[in-house]
Scaffold this motif. Structure first.
Motif, PDB file in Angstrom:
ATOM      1  N   HIS A 112       0.839  -1.199   0.000  1.00  0.00           N
ATOM      2  CA  HIS A 112       0.000   0.000   0.000  1.00  0.00           C
ATOM      3  C   HIS A 112       0.874   1.250   0.000  1.00  0.00           C
ATOM      4  O   HIS A 112       0.616   2.218  -0.725  1.00  0.00           O
ATOM      5  N   ALA A 113       1.937   1.223   0.818  1.00  0.00           N
ATOM      6  CA  ALA A 113       2.853   2.359   0.877  1.00  0.00           C
ATOM      7  C   ALA A 113       3.578   2.570  -0.448  1.00  0.00           C
ATOM      8  O   ALA A 113       3.936   3.701  -0.800  1.00  0.00           O
ATOM      9  N   LYS A 114       3.800   1.480  -1.196  1.00  0.00           N
ATOM     10  CA  LYS A 114       4.453   1.557  -2.505  1.00  0.00           C
ATOM     11  C   LYS A 114       3.491   1.986  -3.608  1.00  0.00           C
ATOM     12  O   LYS A 114       3.898   2.168  -4.760  1.00  0.00           O
ATOM     13  N   GLY A 115       2.207   2.114  -3.266  1.00  0.00           N
ATOM     14  CA  GLY A 115       1.217   2.522  -4.245  1.00  0.00           C
ATOM     15  C   GLY A 115       0.769   1.415  -5.175  1.00  0.00           C
ATOM     16  O   GLY A 115       0.249   1.687  -6.268  1.00  0.00           O
ATOM     17  N   VAL A 116       0.946   0.161  -4.746  1.00  0.00           N
ATOM     18  CA  VAL A 116       0.536  -0.982  -5.573  1.00  0.00           C
ATOM     19  C   VAL A 116      -0.923  -1.313  -5.281  1.00  0.00           C
ATOM     20  O   VAL A 116      -1.260  -1.645  -4.135  1.00  0.00           O
ATOM     21  N   PRO A 117      -1.812  -1.253  -6.255  1.00  0.00           N
ATOM     22  CA  PRO A 117      -3.208  -1.623  -6.021  1.00  0.00           C
ATOM     23  C   PRO A 117      -3.310  -3.098  -5.626  1.00  0.00           C
ATOM     24  O   PRO A 117      -2.598  -3.944  -6.167  1.00  0.00           O
ATOM     25  N   MET A 118      -4.198  -3.390  -4.686  1.00  0.00           N
ATOM     26  CA  MET A 118      -4.368  -4.759  -4.220  1.00  0.00           C
ATOM     27  C   MET A 118      -5.841  -5.128  -4.155  1.00  0.00           C
ATOM     28  O   MET A 118      -6.717  -4.266  -4.028  1.00  0.00           O
ATOM     29  N   ALA A 119      -6.091  -6.439  -4.251  1.00  0.00           N
ATOM     30  CA  ALA A 119      -7.441  -6.966  -4.111  1.00  0.00           C
ATOM     31  C   ALA A 119      -7.364  -8.332  -3.456  1.00  0.00           C
ATOM     32  O   ALA A 119      -6.319  -8.983  -3.469  1.00  0.00           O
ATOM     33  N   VAL A 120      -8.472  -8.757  -2.888  1.00  0.00           N
ATOM     34  CA  VAL A 120      -8.605 -10.123  -2.395  1.00  0.00           C
ATOM     35  C   VAL A 120      -9.542 -10.865  -3.326  1.00  0.00           C
ATOM     36  O   VAL A 120     -10.624 -10.370  -3.665  1.00  0.00           O
ATOM     37  N   ALA A 121      -9.109 -12.045  -3.764  1.00  0.00           N
ATOM     38  CA  ALA A 121      -9.919 -12.924  -4.616  1.00  0.00           C
ATOM     39  C   ALA A 121     -10.034 -14.256  -3.896  1.00  0.00           C
ATOM     40  O   ALA A 121      -9.064 -15.001  -3.793  1.00  0.00           O
ATOM     41  N   THR A 122     -11.203 -14.551  -3.366  1.00  0.00           N
ATOM     42  CA  THR A 122     -11.395 -15.706  -2.497  1.00  0.00           C
ATOM     43  C   THR A 122     -12.684 -16.435  -2.824  1.00  0.00           C
ATOM     44  O   THR A 122     -13.687 -15.806  -3.193  1.00  0.00           O
ATOM     45  N   ASN A 123     -12.667 -17.753  -2.653  1.00  0.00           N
ATOM     46  CA  ASN A 123     -13.886 -18.533  -2.827  1.00  0.00           C
ATOM     47  C   ASN A 123     -14.849 -18.359  -1.657  1.00  0.00           C
ATOM     48  O   ASN A 123     -15.987 -18.808  -1.721  1.00  0.00           O
ATOM     49  N   LYS A 124     -14.399 -17.710  -0.599  1.00  0.00           N
ATOM     50  CA  LYS A 124     -15.280 -17.419   0.534  1.00  0.00           C
ATOM     51  C   LYS A 124     -16.382 -16.471   0.066  1.00  0.00           C
ATOM     52  O   LYS A 124     -16.134 -15.603  -0.772  1.00  0.00           O
ATOM     53  N   PRO A 125     -17.599 -16.602   0.586  1.00  0.00           N
ATOM     54  CA  PRO A 125     -18.662 -15.666   0.189  1.00  0.00           C
ATOM     55  C   PRO A 125     -18.256 -14.217   0.428  1.00  0.00           C
ATOM     56  O   PRO A 125     -17.531 -13.908   1.378  1.00  0.00           O
ATOM     57  N   GLN A 126     -18.743 -13.339  -0.418  1.00  0.00           N
ATOM     58  CA  GLN A 126     -18.367 -11.931  -0.384  1.00  0.00           C
ATOM     59  C   GLN A 126     -18.594 -11.297   0.992  1.00  0.00           C
ATOM     60  O   GLN A 126     -17.713 -10.617   1.522  1.00  0.00           O
ATOM     61  N   LEU A 127     -19.768 -11.518   1.566  1.00  0.00           N
ATOM     62  CA  LEU A 127     -20.090 -10.901   2.856  1.00  0.00           C
ATOM     63  C   LEU A 127     -19.164 -11.417   3.946  1.00  0.00           C
ATOM     64  O   LEU A 127     -18.694 -10.644   4.794  1.00  0.00           O
ATOM     65  N   ALA A 128     -18.877 -12.714   3.936  1.00  0.00           N
ATOM     66  CA  ALA A 128     -17.995 -13.296   4.947  1.00  0.00           C
ATOM     67  C   ALA A 128     -16.580 -12.729   4.819  1.00  0.00           C
ATOM     68  O   ALA A 128     -15.947 -12.368   5.820  1.00  0.00           O
ATOM     69  N   ALA A 129     -16.087 -12.648   3.598  1.00  0.00           N
ATOM     70  CA  ALA A 129     -14.741 -12.108   3.381  1.00  0.00           C
ATOM     71  C   ALA A 129     -14.662 -10.648   3.799  1.00  0.00           C
ATOM     72  O   ALA A 129     -13.693 -10.215   4.439  1.00  0.00           O
ATOM     73  N   ARG A 130     -15.685  -9.888   3.461  1.00  0.00           N
ATOM     74  CA  ARG A 130     -15.709  -8.467   3.830  1.00  0.00           C
ATOM     75  C   ARG A 130     -15.694  -8.299   5.352  1.00  0.00           C
ATOM     76  O   ARG A 130     -14.990  -7.437   5.890  1.00  0.00           O
ATOM     77  N   THR A 131     -16.470  -9.128   6.045  1.00  0.00           N
ATOM     78  CA  THR A 131     -16.542  -9.053   7.499  1.00  0.00           C
ATOM     79  C   THR A 131     -15.168  -9.299   8.131  1.00  0.00           C
ATOM     80  O   THR A 131     -14.745  -8.591   9.054  1.00  0.00           O
ATOM     81  N   ILE A 132     -14.459 -10.297   7.622  1.00  0.00           N
ATOM     82  CA  ILE A 132     -13.132 -10.628   8.155  1.00  0.00           C
ATOM     83  C   ILE A 132     -12.132  -9.508   7.865  1.00  0.00           C
ATOM     84  O   ILE A 132     -11.362  -9.097   8.742  1.00  0.00           O
ATOM     85  N   LEU A 133     -12.124  -9.011   6.648  1.00  0.00           N
ATOM     86  CA  LEU A 133     -11.184  -7.953   6.280  1.00  0.00           C
ATOM     87  C   LEU A 133     -11.458  -6.664   7.049  1.00  0.00           C
ATOM     88  O   LEU A 133     -10.525  -5.960   7.440  1.00  0.00           O
ATOM     89  N   LEU A 134     -12.717  -6.363   7.293  1.00  0.00           N
ATOM     90  CA  LEU A 134     -13.064  -5.208   8.118  1.00  0.00           C
ATOM     91  C   LEU A 134     -12.597  -5.413   9.557  1.00  0.00           C
ATOM     92  O   LEU A 134     -12.053  -4.491  10.185  1.00  0.00           O
ATOM     93  N   HIS A 135     -12.800  -6.610  10.068  1.00  0.00           N
ATOM     94  CA  HIS A 135     -12.418  -6.932  11.441  1.00  0.00           C
ATOM     95  C   HIS A 135     -10.933  -6.683  11.679  1.00  0.00           C
ATOM     96  O   HIS A 135     -10.537  -6.175  12.740  1.00  0.00           O
ATOM     97  N   PHE A 136     -10.113  -7.031  10.694  1.00  0.00           N
ATOM     98  CA  PHE A 136      -8.675  -6.897  10.847  1.00  0.00           C
ATOM     99  C   PHE A 136      -8.129  -5.581  10.284  1.00  0.00           C
ATOM    100  O   PHE A 136      -6.916  -5.362  10.259  1.00  0.00           O
ATOM    101  N   GLY A 137      -9.004  -4.713   9.822  1.00  0.00           N
ATOM    102  CA  GLY A 137      -8.584  -3.407   9.348  1.00  0.00           C
ATOM    103  C   GLY A 137      -7.835  -3.425   8.031  1.00  0.00           C
ATOM    104  O   GLY A 137      -7.024  -2.525   7.767  1.00  0.00           O
ATOM    105  N   LEU A 138      -8.100  -4.425   7.199  1.00  0.00           N
ATOM    106  CA  LEU A 138      -7.382  -4.539   5.930  1.00  0.00           C
ATOM    107  C   LEU A 138      -8.190  -4.041   4.733  1.00  0.00           C
ATOM    108  O   LEU A 138      -7.614  -3.705   3.702  1.00  0.00           O
ATOM    109  N   LEU A 139      -9.497  -3.995   4.865  1.00  0.00           N
ATOM    110  CA  LEU A 139     -10.350  -3.707   3.708  1.00  0.00           C
ATOM    111  C   LEU A 139     -10.064  -2.334   3.113  1.00  0.00           C
ATOM    112  O   LEU A 139     -10.068  -2.164   1.891  1.00  0.00           O
ATOM    113  N   GLU A 140      -9.774  -1.354   3.968  1.00  0.00           N
ATOM    114  CA  GLU A 140      -9.596   0.024   3.487  1.00  0.00           C
ATOM    115  C   GLU A 140      -8.375   0.170   2.587  1.00  0.00           C
ATOM    116  O   GLU A 140      -8.264   1.156   1.855  1.00  0.00           O
TER     117      GLU A 140
END
Length: 233
Positions: A112-140
């Motif tokens: 993120h500091a290097k300005g590299v765009p990132m995404a998560v691509a997971t077979n986990k359902p979208q809502l479940a993945a979003r909840t986890i990433l929000l919980h750990f402060g990574l989604l932003e």
């Protein structure tokens, strides 16, 4: 060079991360969900180590594997009902026992500091993945999140990787997939992009045997390992 062969690693203009077994150790929560479902069907619980071997392929496949491990083969209609039963159970077991894997936060912060765009691509359902990433402060710090229910064909098909890269505005050859399993390798190859694997994830086969372009002990090692490959190229 076809999609099944290794790809040269360039300085990545985008990085896609798998979630389960790559950024987080979610096996204990997934096992809790599996065992709640099995208990509702009067079946004995499965140990976390056994459930870990069932991860990959999405929730429907998880349910099918869980019943198979219990000696039960479900008819299609029964499997569909069990999958429906699992959905609310699964969403109750997302962050209680799940932990970030070593280097996950640091790697995301580094790129993120290097300005590299990132995404998560997971077979986990979208809502479940979003909840986890929000919980750990990574989604932003992510430019996109693509869950298994956001595409018709989840990994090992390339669909979610291509969808994520389209959201980021980057071509596959200029991106890097980071995962932990053969599913990540196959989806990256099908998408025409290089792939790095992290040891210690959810694969019974040693990662060195899965055909990745780069293998790291942990995500802490990824930036330096990537730099070594680029310097040697």
């Amino acid at each position: 060079m076809d999609a099944s062969t290794p790809k040269p690693i360039r300085t990545p203009k985008a990085i896609l991360f798998d979630l389960d077994g790559t950024l987080v150790d979610s096996a204990p929560d997934i096992a809790a969900a599996v065992n709640e479902l099995l208990a509702a069907h009067s079946l004995p619980p499965q140990p976390v180590a056994e459930v870990t071997t069932m991860i990959g392929g999405g929730v429907r496949k998880l349910v099918e594997r869980a019943f198979a491990a219990s000696g039960v083969s479900l008819a299609p209609a029964t499997l569909e009902q069990a999958h429906r039963d699992m959905r609310p159970i699964y969403l109750r077991h997302l962050t209680g026992l799940t932990k970030l894997l070593p280097g996950a936060r640091e790697a995301i912060a580094h790129f993120h500091a290097k300005g590299v765009p990132m995404a998560v691509a997971t077979n986990k359902p979208q809502l479940a993945a979003r909840t986890i990433l929000l919980h750990f402060g990574l989604l932003e710090r992510l430019g996109a999140l693509v869950g298994g229910d956001a595409v018709t064909n989840p990994k090992p098909a390339p669909d979610m990787l291509l969808f994520a890269l389209e959201r980021l505005g980057v071509e596959p050859r200029d991106a890097l997939m980071v995962g932990d399993s053969i599913s990540d390798v196959k989806s990256a190859r099908a998408a025409g992009m290089p792939v790095a694997l992290i040891r210690g994830g959810y694969t019974e086969t040693p990662v060195e045997e899965l055909g990745a372009d780069l293998v790291c002990d942990t995500l802490l090692d990824l930036p330096a390992a990537l730099q070594r490959v680029l310097t040697a190229a």
